[in-house]
Design a protein around this motif. Sequence first.
Motif, PDB file in Angstrom:
ATOM      1  N   LYS A 271     -18.358  27.126  20.261  1.00  0.00           N
ATOM      2  CA  LYS A 271     -19.576  26.798  20.997  1.00  0.00           C
ATOM      3  C   LYS A 271     -19.929  27.920  21.973  1.00  0.00           C
ATOM      4  CE  LYS A 271     -21.457  23.137  23.898  1.00  0.00           C
ATOM      5  NZ  LYS A 271     -21.186  21.873  24.572  1.00  0.00           N
ATOM      6  N   GLU A 272     -18.938  28.454  22.673  1.00  0.00           N
ATOM      7  CA  GLU A 272     -19.177  29.551  23.613  1.00  0.00           C
ATOM      8  C   GLU A 272     -19.687  30.793  22.891  1.00  0.00           C
ATOM      9  OE1 GLU A 272     -18.900  30.037  26.980  1.00  0.00           O
ATOM     10  OE2 GLU A 272     -18.642  27.898  27.188  1.00  0.00           O
ATOM     11  N   ILE A 273     -19.090  31.094  21.741  1.00  0.00           N
ATOM     12  CA  ILE A 273     -19.514  32.267  20.977  1.00  0.00           C
ATOM     13  C   ILE A 273     -20.960  32.108  20.523  1.00  0.00           C
ATOM     14  CG2 ILE A 273     -19.161  33.515  18.802  1.00  0.00           C
ATOM     15  CD1 ILE A 273     -16.111  32.938  19.251  1.00  0.00           C
ATOM     16  N   ALA A 274     -21.306  30.938  20.019  1.00  0.00           N
ATOM     17  CA  ALA A 274     -22.679  30.686  19.580  1.00  0.00           C
ATOM     18  C   ALA A 274     -23.654  30.802  20.747  1.00  0.00           C
ATOM     19  CB  ALA A 274     -22.783  29.312  18.932  1.00  0.00           C
ATOM     20  N   LEU A 275     -23.273  30.285  21.897  1.00  0.00           N
ATOM     21  CA  LEU A 275     -24.122  30.356  23.084  1.00  0.00           C
ATOM     22  C   LEU A 275     -24.343  31.802  23.505  1.00  0.00           C
ATOM     23  CD1 LEU A 275     -25.586  28.726  25.291  1.00  0.00           C
ATOM     24  CD2 LEU A 275     -23.428  28.644  26.539  1.00  0.00           C
TER      25      LEU A 275
ATOM     26  N   ALA B 264     -30.513  25.545  29.964  1.00  0.00           N
ATOM     27  CA  ALA B 264     -29.842  24.267  30.214  1.00  0.00           C
ATOM     28  C   ALA B 264     -28.410  24.295  29.686  1.00  0.00           C
ATOM     29  CB  ALA B 264     -30.622  23.122  29.574  1.00  0.00           C
ATOM     30  N   GLU B 265     -28.216  24.954  28.552  1.00  0.00           N
ATOM     31  CA  GLU B 265     -26.857  25.060  27.994  1.00  0.00           C
ATOM     32  C   GLU B 265     -25.957  25.877  28.917  1.00  0.00           C
ATOM     33  OE1 GLU B 265     -26.965  26.475  23.947  1.00  0.00           O
ATOM     34  OE2 GLU B 265     -28.589  25.087  23.466  1.00  0.00           O
ATOM     35  N   TRP B 266     -26.488  27.001  29.439  1.00  0.00           N
ATOM     36  CA  TRP B 266     -25.690  27.822  30.352  1.00  0.00           C
ATOM     37  C   TRP B 266     -25.348  27.051  31.622  1.00  0.00           C
ATOM     38  CZ3 TRP B 266     -22.823  31.670  29.171  1.00  0.00           C
ATOM     39  CH2 TRP B 266     -23.179  32.543  28.145  1.00  0.00           C
ATOM     40  N   VAL B 267     -26.308  26.296  32.152  1.00  0.00           N
ATOM     41  CA  VAL B 267     -26.051  25.495  33.352  1.00  0.00           C
ATOM     42  C   VAL B 267     -24.983  24.445  33.053  1.00  0.00           C
ATOM     43  CG1 VAL B 267     -27.048  23.803  34.951  1.00  0.00           C
ATOM     44  CG2 VAL B 267     -28.288  25.899  34.419  1.00  0.00           C
ATOM     45  N   TYR B 268     -25.097  23.796  31.903  1.00  0.00           N
ATOM     46  CA  TYR B 268     -24.098  22.791  31.521  1.00  0.00           C
ATOM     47  C   TYR B 268     -22.707  23.431  31.445  1.00  0.00           C
ATOM     48  CZ  TYR B 268     -21.386  19.570  28.700  1.00  0.00           C
ATOM     49  OH  TYR B 268     -20.392  18.755  28.237  1.00  0.00           O
TER      50      TYR B 268
ATOM     51  N   THR C  88     -19.397  22.712  33.711  1.00  0.00           N
ATOM     52  CA  THR C  88     -18.111  22.355  33.094  1.00  0.00           C
ATOM     53  C   THR C  88     -16.998  23.226  33.664  1.00  0.00           C
ATOM     54  OG1 THR C  88     -19.216  21.649  31.068  1.00  0.00           O
ATOM     55  CG2 THR C  88     -16.873  22.155  30.904  1.00  0.00           C
ATOM     56  N   ASP C  89     -17.249  24.530  33.797  1.00  0.00           N
ATOM     57  CA  ASP C  89     -16.245  25.422  34.387  1.00  0.00           C
ATOM     58  C   ASP C  89     -15.981  25.068  35.847  1.00  0.00           C
ATOM     59  OD1 ASP C  89     -15.379  27.154  32.318  1.00  0.00           O
ATOM     60  OD2 ASP C  89     -17.295  28.187  32.403  1.00  0.00           O
ATOM     61  N   TYR C  90     -17.029  24.726  36.575  1.00  0.00           N
ATOM     62  CA  TYR C  90     -16.867  24.333  37.976  1.00  0.00           C
ATOM     63  C   TYR C  90     -15.984  23.088  38.091  1.00  0.00           C
ATOM     64  CZ  TYR C  90     -17.877  22.537  42.605  1.00  0.00           C
ATOM     65  OH  TYR C  90     -17.745  22.041  43.877  1.00  0.00           O
ATOM     66  N   LYS C  91     -16.268  22.082  37.281  1.00  0.00           N
ATOM     67  CA  LYS C  91     -15.472  20.848  37.316  1.00  0.00           C
ATOM     68  C   LYS C  91     -14.023  21.124  36.952  1.00  0.00           C
ATOM     69  CE  LYS C  91     -19.385  17.861  36.308  1.00  0.00           C
ATOM     70  NZ  LYS C  91     -20.044  17.015  35.293  1.00  0.00           N
TER      71      LYS C  91
ATOM     72  N   TYR D 191     -23.808  31.123  35.891  1.00  0.00           N
ATOM     73  CA  TYR D 191     -24.967  30.896  36.768  1.00  0.00           C
ATOM     74  C   TYR D 191     -25.755  32.186  36.973  1.00  0.00           C
ATOM     75  CZ  TYR D 191     -24.452  26.022  38.086  1.00  0.00           C
ATOM     76  OH  TYR D 191     -24.418  24.656  38.061  1.00  0.00           O
ATOM     77  N   LEU D 192     -25.083  33.324  37.047  1.00  0.00           N
ATOM     78  CA  LEU D 192     -25.789  34.601  37.177  1.00  0.00           C
ATOM     79  C   LEU D 192     -26.612  34.898  35.930  1.00  0.00           C
ATOM     80  CD1 LEU D 192     -23.130  36.799  38.972  1.00  0.00           C
ATOM     81  CD2 LEU D 192     -25.330  36.022  39.882  1.00  0.00           C
TER      82      LEU D 192
END
Length: 75
Positions: free
Chosen positions: A10-14, A32-36, A40-43, A71-72
């Motif tokens: 999923k990360e590679i596709a993103l 929206a995908e990057w924010v999600y 997820t990393d923050y949590k 986020y950047l």
Amino acid sequence: PRKLKRDCQKEIALCKRSSRAGGFSMSKGTLAEWVYEAETDYKSAVDLARRRKDPTPKAVCWHAEQCAEKYLKVY
């Protein structure tokens, strides 16, 4: 292991979609995908930081760095 593989795919596709979008011209869906993913990393960083048994400071730092990086990309 299967979940990890799916997450990596999923990360590679993103990343591929983001790079094709030309950086700053990302679609709202991609943003929206990057924010999600950043959330997820923050949590993950917060959960790992709160562990009292078997703390993993390197993992906390890695997830926090990944969150900031994502986020950047959105910014």
